[in-house]
Scaffold this active site. Structure first.
Site, short mmCIF file in Angstrom:
data_model
loop_
_atom_site.label_atom_id
_atom_site.label_comp_id
_atom_site.label_asym_id
_atom_site.label_seq_id
_atom_site.Cartn_x
_atom_site.Cartn_y
_atom_site.Cartn_z
N PHE A 32 2.47 -0.72 9.46
CA PHE A 32 1.96 -0.39 8.13
C PHE A 32 3.08 0.33 7.34
O PHE A 32 3.83 1.12 7.92
CB PHE A 32 0.73 0.51 8.27
N ARG A 66 -8.67 -10.89 4.98
CA ARG A 66 -9.01 -10.11 6.18
C ARG A 66 -10.52 -9.86 6.23
O ARG A 66 -11.12 -9.44 5.24
CB ARG A 66 -8.36 -8.72 6.14
C1 LIG Z 1 -1.96 1.73 10.38
C2 LIG Z 1 -2.17 2.58 9.18
N1 LIG Z 1 -1.62 3.82 9.12
C3 LIG Z 1 -1.79 4.63 8.06
C4 LIG Z 1 -2.53 4.22 6.97
C5 LIG Z 1 -2.75 5.07 5.76
O1 LIG Z 1 -2.31 6.34 5.85
P1 LIG Z 1 -2.83 7.44 4.81
O2 LIG Z 1 -4.20 7.85 5.29
O3 LIG Z 1 -1.84 8.51 4.85
O4 LIG Z 1 -2.95 6.78 3.48
C6 LIG Z 1 -3.13 2.96 6.99
C7 LIG Z 1 -3.95 2.53 5.83
O5 LIG Z 1 -4.52 1.50 5.75
C8 LIG Z 1 -2.94 2.12 8.11
O6 LIG Z 1 -3.49 0.90 8.14
#
Ligand SMILES: Cc1ncc(COP(=O)(O)O)c(C=O)c1O
Length: 419
Positions: free
Chosen positions: A132, A378
């Site tokens: 991500f 998705r």
């Molecule tokens: C794997 C992953 N990590 C982190 C996030 C988002 O992070 P944050 O809550 O800081 O926006 C997402 C958002 O979809 C995600 O899919």
């Protein structure tokens, strides 16, 4: 080889699968609009019925009447650790190793920096080129801050990379589920390979926690973070979580040394002494309304066996792929998600050149999925509230919207800010 079913048989099969579903009653733990097919719980989980009364109590009684006394009398101060332990139960963490608060991005920054600091002399941070974006951006930034280098190594290439350069790796930060394709990687195999190289394993469990059993303690995971608003259904912008294995807590040297992580915050001293235990992962004043919302939301998992959740999730995504094979054939779709159950997370993903407009057309028909650029549709399934009938209805609508060429209509071609 895939089995194909006729449309009538699919309807019968969806009814039979739902009738035999031991988790079907859990749908009542959510407030879902009538007649709505919600396949976006991997982005924003549905509203748990337990949440509104708790929020009303927190706002009116705890904040409105008890005011600042609530930090003590309503145990607001302990919420990050208490809610953290509730998340810990879903990811196989014994109490005292998980905290809730801040965003996943912030938790990643803190955990990755602390982890890298504890492996001096190892110049590499690893991440997945398909990770991500926030995970990749933060890894780059931590590397710049600490004078390290980032290597983007796909999960499949990790064993070879570690065999060659493992001794130079400080931390490997990966997500077990590819947020775009839904591919699931083997947590145990990857964790073992990383730790065998003497590096530290940091998982972003955002797309896995609450959708399948995870055993961070048993697997020897070093650190983990994840979102509270996806399968945990904690609401928009819900606090994230941070897992720090007990063996790393004493040396956990986080960069964001806010006063809440101090050993004695109310001594208000000018120098920083970290708290004992996972509490040193705290930063500033926690978002109490959101934490208590997440806490109420997590009650949807009370008495729920995550092995059954995983089994139903696989049944739902598998059924979606079967429906797609039968009902969408010749309409320009390709299945992206691995068909092999062991390699499938909790979403089914189809590629189509008109993915954006089709998702918009589906939304108007009461079926909500989402799109990841440029062409991936998705469909996330939360087994606590999605049924096989929902899946069949979604694919039938998709077929109709495609056959009727609805995606050509102008109103479906406008891109919203959030996709
Ligand atoms: C794997 C992953 N990590 C982190 C996030 C988002 O992070 P944050 O809550 O800081 O926006 C997402 C958002 O979809 C995600 O899919």
């Amino acid at each position: 080889m895939t089995t194909t079913w006729t449309p009538g048989a699919l309807a019968e099969r969806s009814a039979a699968l739902d009738d035999a579903d031991p988790l079907a009653p859990l749908r009542e733990r959510f407030l879902l609009p009538e007649g709505f097919v919600y396949l976006d719980g991997n982005s924003l989980g549905a509203l748990p019925a337990a949440v509104p009364p708790v929020v009303a109590d927190v706002v009116h009684r705890q904040w409105g009447a008890d005011l600042i006394r609530s930090w003590n009398d309503n145990a607001w101060w302990q919420a990050p650790e208490r809610v953290g332990d509730a998340v810990g139960r879903l990811i196989g963490a014994a109490p005292g190793q998980t905290l809730a608060g801040d965003s996943t991005s912030v938790q990643l920054f803190n955990a990755l920096t602390a982890a890298a600091r504890s492996r001096p002399g190892r110049p590499l941070l690893l991440t997945d080129p398909a990770n991500f974006p926030t995970d990749q951006y933060i890894t780059d930034s931590v590397a710049r801050l600490l004078g390290l280098e980032v290597r983007r190594v796909p999960v499949a290439e990790l064993p070879l990379f570690l065999a060659r350069e493992g001794e130079r790796v400080a931390v490997a930060g990966y997500s077990p589920v590819d947020y775009r394709t839904g591919e699931l990687y083997d947590l145990a195999v990857t964790t073992r390979a990383v730790r065998r190289a003497g590096a530290l394993m940091l998982w972003d469990l955002s797309h896995a926690a609450g959708a399948m059993p995870i055993e961070v303690d048993e697997l020897g995971v070093d650190f983990a973070v994840g979102c509270g608003y996806k399968y945990l259904s904690g609401g928009p912008g819900a606090p994230a979580y941070l897992y720090v294995a007990r063996r790393h807590q004493e040396g956990f040297d986080q960069p964001l040394t806010g006063w809440n992580g101090h050993a004695d915050p109310f001594a208000l001293s000018g120098g920083y002494t970290p708290a004992e235990g996972v509490g040193r992962g705290r930063i500033g004043t926690p978002p109490v309304l959101s934490l208590l919302t997440l806490e109420a939301a997590l009650s949807v998992f009370d008495g729920v066996d995550l092995a059954l959740v995983r089994a139903k999730s696989l049944s739902l995504t598998g059924f979606l792929l079967e429906c797609a094979d039968t009902l969408l054939s010749g309409l320009g779709f390709t299945v992206v998600t691995p068909r092999e159950p062991a390699r499938r997370g909790s979403q089914a993903v189809l590629r189509h050149p008109e993915a954006h407009a089709l998702a918009a057309a589906l939304t108007e028909r009461g079926v909500v999925g989402d799109v990841r650029a440029p062409d991936l549709l998705r469909f996330g399934v939360n087994a606590l509230y999605v049924s096989h009938r929902d899946i069949l209805a979604a694919v039938c609508h998709l077929r109709e919207a495609t056959e009727l060429g609805e995606y050509r209509q102008q109103r479906f071609r406008r891109r919203a800010t959030v996709t």
